[in-house]
Scaffold this motif. Structure first.
Motif, PDB file in Angstrom:
ATOM      1  N   PHE A 137      -6.808   8.145 -11.272  1.00  0.00           N
ATOM      2  CA  PHE A 137      -6.087   9.220 -10.599  1.00  0.00           C
ATOM      3  C   PHE A 137      -6.545  10.540 -11.194  1.00  0.00           C
ATOM      4  N   HIS A 138      -7.016  11.424 -10.337  1.00  0.00           N
ATOM      5  CA  HIS A 138      -7.513  12.731 -10.770  1.00  0.00           C
ATOM      6  C   HIS A 138      -6.499  13.794 -10.343  1.00  0.00           C
ATOM      7  N   LEU A 139      -5.947  14.498 -11.310  1.00  0.00           N
ATOM      8  CA  LEU A 139      -4.874  15.444 -11.044  1.00  0.00           C
ATOM      9  C   LEU A 139      -5.404  16.837 -10.747  1.00  0.00           C
ATOM     10  N   GLU A 140      -4.603  17.595 -10.005  1.00  0.00           N
ATOM     11  CA  GLU A 140      -4.912  18.997  -9.731  1.00  0.00           C
ATOM     12  C   GLU A 140      -4.801  19.822 -11.011  1.00  0.00           C
ATOM     13  N   GLN A 141      -3.804  19.500 -11.812  1.00  0.00           N
ATOM     14  CA  GLN A 141      -3.561  20.156 -13.088  1.00  0.00           C
ATOM     15  C   GLN A 141      -2.726  19.193 -13.930  1.00  0.00           C
ATOM     16  N   PRO A 142      -2.620  19.430 -15.228  1.00  0.00           N
ATOM     17  CA  PRO A 142      -1.798  18.523 -16.032  1.00  0.00           C
ATOM     18  C   PRO A 142      -0.375  18.439 -15.487  1.00  0.00           C
ATOM     19  N   PHE A 143       0.187  17.234 -15.515  1.00  0.00           N
ATOM     20  CA  PHE A 143       1.548  17.009 -15.019  1.00  0.00           C
ATOM     21  C   PHE A 143       2.237  16.078 -16.001  1.00  0.00           C
ATOM     22  N   GLY A 144       3.161  16.634 -16.783  1.00  0.00           N
ATOM     23  CA  GLY A 144       3.777  15.903 -17.874  1.00  0.00           C
ATOM     24  C   GLY A 144       4.367  14.563 -17.504  1.00  0.00           C
ATOM     25  N   PRO A 145       5.217  14.485 -16.469  1.00  0.00           N
ATOM     26  CA  PRO A 145       5.860  13.210 -16.130  1.00  0.00           C
ATOM     27  C   PRO A 145       5.071  12.359 -15.138  1.00  0.00           C
ATOM     28  N   PHE A 146       3.728  12.444 -15.176  1.00  0.00           N
ATOM     29  CA  PHE A 146       2.930  11.733 -14.174  1.00  0.00           C
ATOM     30  C   PHE A 146       3.187  10.226 -14.189  1.00  0.00           C
ATOM     31  N   LEU A 147       3.238   9.625 -15.368  1.00  0.00           N
ATOM     32  CA  LEU A 147       3.462   8.176 -15.417  1.00  0.00           C
ATOM     33  C   LEU A 147       4.804   7.798 -14.809  1.00  0.00           C
ATOM     34  N   ASN A 148       5.809   8.674 -14.962  1.00  0.00           N
ATOM     35  CA  ASN A 148       7.128   8.384 -14.400  1.00  0.00           C
ATOM     36  C   ASN A 148       7.105   8.312 -12.888  1.00  0.00           C
ATOM     37  N   ILE A 149       6.355   9.215 -12.247  1.00  0.00           N
ATOM     38  CA  ILE A 149       6.371   9.212 -10.784  1.00  0.00           C
ATOM     39  C   ILE A 149       5.603   8.025 -10.215  1.00  0.00           C
ATOM     40  N   LEU A 150       4.751   7.403 -11.029  1.00  0.00           N
ATOM     41  CA  LEU A 150       4.010   6.233 -10.534  1.00  0.00           C
ATOM     42  C   LEU A 150       4.916   5.032 -10.289  1.00  0.00           C
ATOM     43  N   THR A 151       6.154   5.081 -10.776  1.00  0.00           N
ATOM     44  CA  THR A 151       7.094   3.998 -10.431  1.00  0.00           C
ATOM     45  C   THR A 151       7.412   4.018  -8.945  1.00  0.00           C
ATOM     46  N   ARG A 152       7.015   5.086  -8.242  1.00  0.00           N
ATOM     47  CA  ARG A 152       7.289   5.208  -6.802  1.00  0.00           C
ATOM     48  C   ARG A 152       6.056   4.986  -5.935  1.00  0.00           C
ATOM     49  N   LEU A 153       4.945   4.591  -6.528  1.00  0.00           N
ATOM     50  CA  LEU A 153       3.767   4.238  -5.736  1.00  0.00           C
ATOM     51  C   LEU A 153       3.731   2.715  -5.621  1.00  0.00           C
ATOM     52  N   TYR A 154       4.205   2.205  -4.486  1.00  0.00           N
ATOM     53  CA  TYR A 154       4.261   0.764  -4.253  1.00  0.00           C
ATOM     54  C   TYR A 154       2.972   0.311  -3.581  1.00  0.00           C
ATOM     55  N   ILE A 155       2.351  -0.710  -4.149  1.00  0.00           N
ATOM     56  CA  ILE A 155       0.996  -1.099  -3.757  1.00  0.00           C
ATOM     57  C   ILE A 155       1.038  -2.091  -2.604  1.00  0.00           C
ATOM     58  N   VAL A 156       0.356  -1.738  -1.515  1.00  0.00           N
ATOM     59  CA  VAL A 156       0.328  -2.588  -0.326  1.00  0.00           C
ATOM     60  C   VAL A 156      -0.991  -3.357  -0.258  1.00  0.00           C
ATOM     61  N   ASN A 157      -0.949  -4.456   0.456  1.00  0.00           N
ATOM     62  CA  ASN A 157      -2.125  -5.274   0.733  1.00  0.00           C
ATOM     63  C   ASN A 157      -2.937  -4.564   1.808  1.00  0.00           C
ATOM     64  N   SER A 158      -3.994  -3.890   1.396  1.00  0.00           N
ATOM     65  CA  SER A 158      -4.738  -3.034   2.324  1.00  0.00           C
ATOM     66  C   SER A 158      -5.341  -3.827   3.474  1.00  0.00           C
ATOM     67  N   GLU A 159      -5.835  -5.028   3.191  1.00  0.00           N
ATOM     68  CA  GLU A 159      -6.460  -5.812   4.253  1.00  0.00           C
ATOM     69  C   GLU A 159      -5.438  -6.244   5.296  1.00  0.00           C
ATOM     70  N   LEU A 160      -4.270  -6.663   4.860  1.00  0.00           N
ATOM     71  CA  LEU A 160      -3.230  -7.076   5.804  1.00  0.00           C
ATOM     72  C   LEU A 160      -2.779  -5.900   6.662  1.00  0.00           C
ATOM     73  N   VAL A 161      -2.624  -4.738   6.045  1.00  0.00           N
ATOM     74  CA  VAL A 161      -2.211  -3.561   6.812  1.00  0.00           C
ATOM     75  C   VAL A 161      -3.281  -3.196   7.836  1.00  0.00           C
ATOM     76  N   LYS A 162      -4.540  -3.206   7.428  1.00  0.00           N
ATOM     77  CA  LYS A 162      -5.629  -2.855   8.347  1.00  0.00           C
ATOM     78  C   LYS A 162      -5.682  -3.810   9.534  1.00  0.00           C
ATOM     79  N   GLU A 163      -5.410  -5.089   9.289  1.00  0.00           N
ATOM     80  CA  GLU A 163      -5.426  -6.073  10.375  1.00  0.00           C
ATOM     81  C   GLU A 163      -4.317  -5.824  11.389  1.00  0.00           C
ATOM     82  N   ASN A 164      -3.314  -5.066  11.004  1.00  0.00           N
ATOM     83  CA  ASN A 164      -2.161  -4.844  11.887  1.00  0.00           C
ATOM     84  C   ASN A 164      -1.986  -3.384  12.291  1.00  0.00           C
TER      85      ASN A 164
END
Length: 592
Positions: free
Chosen positions: A197-224
């Protein structure tokens, strides 16, 4: 994550058995979120026809098909299965690029995995990522994924899925996308299991906000993906599919979803993380907060955990049922009385201060919202970065009169009636409005109370002209630091949304918030958060009415809920079902 039952001293607000005294302790380094009534009422997109290759999901869009243990069906715990049923306010959006309210957050946490997982102490620990490094300039975070994580269709998670999930979230721009906007410049795939992850500028609580990036199955989504959609070559980006299906790797997967009333999830046998030995085989999230229904189901042992919107009277009634206890925990949120700072007479700070003096805070926390705690400043004391030096507000008609006498509108109050919009879906808020109206009348102010449906209030918040003078709204942070609340509530970028009806638009304050968030050093960042809070109090755009305490009735006689001993201060994580244990064999001993 191994859920640690950390020391409960000053932390657990869980009600012990009936003979024990209720505890309402607090811990300053705990934080968190939920309430955001606003988010609980977002509109779910309509569903179309059955998607192809549904993988793991609920193509029928009907809950309860082929299953026992549905709330209200007369079944306490079906033979051979452990079922966890919870009520929530509705609707429920299970698309990771759209959901962000309480019901949605609980669903996403159970259906999907994120790179990191929040801890009770306000930090994060590895989850889908096993490790990470940070560049010397704090602009690049590189994550090494665990190998062998399976999505619900059996495909292995790779770095491509992380990048796809981020790009999709930002393209759709809903849900938790605002957390990353202006923070992340791009995400790159370094190899099969490495993503940066490449940031625009330093962001102190960056790791905290990653609790809200839920990872999807890209291939399954693309198929649908439906080709006709607003996202260019990505068509609808799989939004129709993910409205009613999941593409996750979480401990649970969608079995069926009736978008009008109920989500049914079943245990995923190949989940990579920890699952408690007696975790539920089936989880049902049911869309109702109706008190009589909840009481009937709880009494019949057909519901394990109630929603947090039950009134004090309803909870007291449930508390009298043998085997049922009331769980309580600070959630990091506050109830605010938002004041439109650009609409006369509230454009005068003396009028805003006078209104704060017209609120009986003792009555508020003891009678209207019992169990809550008086606020001290615009951030809950349960959030990391709270400023403890700020005073509690007080009720004083004399001081209100003194402030009004200093206003440029003094003597003209009949020309400036004040509109107070209270949210129709939360009846207790009318009591707050009536209290303020009665006290205001004693000092010469006229307050007109308007019952307003939540969606209508959201619409009215979109312009300065239509925004009411006053509105009482719950707001809960999206991650466990004060910066989450400060940015959402007081930065100019949120003016015109339900999170900021104050229309503050103060460039100096914006710069202070941005500087605090860009500060990587933890101690320095906390000090800057404190300065921002003090400046907000000086500007006085809002009245923080109380620090919210979430309260749920639950079946303590056969449900063990370990998160109550060390609450996780992030919206939805208290109901990560894989840590909750259900013991059907104990139901018979619960009593009547």
């Amino acid at each position: 994550m191994a859920y640690r039952a950390a020391s409960t001293a000053g932390r657990a607000l869980h009600k012990k058995p009936k003979e024990a005294e209720r505890m309402f302790a607090r811990r300053s380094n705990r934080h968190w979120l939920v309430l955001v009534l606003a988010l609980t009422l977002l509109v779910v997109a309509a569903c179309g026809g059955a998607p192809s290759n549904q993988g793991s999901g609920g193509q029928d869009q009907q809950a309860g098909t082929g299953s026992s243990g549905q709330a209200g069906d007369g079944t306490s715990q079906p033979a051979g299965r452990r079922v966890l049923r919870m009520t929530h306010s509705w609707p429920n959006q299970i698309d990771p690029a759209r959901g962000s309210d309480m019901a949605s957050a609980v669903s996403l946490i159970n259906l999907y995995s994120s790179l990191v997982y929040p801890t009770p102490e306000g930090n994060v620990e590895p989850y889908a990522a096993e490790s990470w490094t940070v560049s010397d300039d704090n602009l690049t975070y590189t994550f090494q994924l665990r190998q062998g994580i399976k999505f619900h269709d059996g495909r292995e998670m790779t770095a491509e899925d992380v990048k796809f999930s981020f790009d999709r979230l930002m393209a759709i721009g809903e849900g938790f996308a605002y957390l990353f906007r202006g923070v992340v410049r791009e995400v790159t795939v370094d190899d099969t299991y490495t993503v940066s992850f490449h940031l625009e500028q330093p962001f102190g609580p960056f790791l905290n906000i990653l609790t809200r990036l839920y990872i999807v199955n890209s291939e399954l989504v693309k198929e649908n993906i439906k080709p006709d959609g607003p996202y260019g070559e990505m068509g609808d980006y799989g939004t129709e599919f993910l409205n009613v299906n999941d593409a996750g790797s979480g401990a649970y997967m969608v079995r069926s979803f009736d978008i009008s009333s109920e989500l049914v999830m079943e245990r995923f046998p190949d989940f990579f993380g920890e699952v408690a030995p007696n975790a539920p085989d089936e989880v049902r999230i049911i869309g109702t907060t109706e008190a009589a229904t909840v009481r009937t189901w709880m009494s019949n042992r057909e519901l394990e955990i109630s929603d947090t919107w039950q009134t004090a009277e309803a909870l007291a009634s449930l508390d009298n049922i043998p085997g049922i206890d009331i769980a309580s925990y600070l959630d990091g949120g506050q109830l605010y009385l938002m004041m439109h700072t650009q609409k006369p007479p509230l454009d005068d700070i003396h009028v805003r201060r006078a209104i704060a003096y017209l609120i009986d805070y003792d009555a508020l926390v003891q009678q209207i919202f019992p169990g809550t705690e008086k606020a001290r400043g615009p951030v809950s004391r349960s959030l990391v970065g709270w400023n403890p030096s700020l005073p509690e507000l007080e009720f004083s008609l004399d001081k209100a009169r003194e402030e009004l006498a200093q206003s440029r509108y003094a003597g003209q109050w009949d020309q400036y009636p004040i509109e107070y919009a209270w949210t129709a879906e939360v009846p207790a808020l009318e009591k707050v409005a009536l209290m303020l109206q009665a006290n205001a009348q004693q000092v010469g102010l006229t307050i007109d109370i308007v019952q307003t449906p939540w969606l209508q209030l959201i619409e009215r918040a979109g312009s300065k002209e239509s925004t009411p003078h006053l509105a009482s709204i719950f707001v809960t942070p999206s991650y466990g630091e004060a910066g989450s609340q400060l940015r959402a509530r007081f930065h100019s970028s949120t003016a015109g949304t339900w999170e900021q009806l104050e229309w503050l638009e103060n460039a100096e304050l914006d710069a202070m918030i941005e500087d605090a968030l860009a500060t990587v050093d933890f101690v320095e960042r906390m000090a800057k958060y404190a300065e921002v809070q003090a400046r907000v109090v000086e500007l006085f755009p809002t009245v923080a009415l109380y620090d919210n305490v979430n309260r749920h009735a639950y079946q303590a006689c056969y449900v063990e809920w370990p998160q109550l001993q060390a609450p996780i201060p992030v919206l939805g994580y208290m109901q990560d079902a894989r840590f909750i244990e259900v013991f059907p064999e104990r139901v018979a001993s619960c009593g009547n």
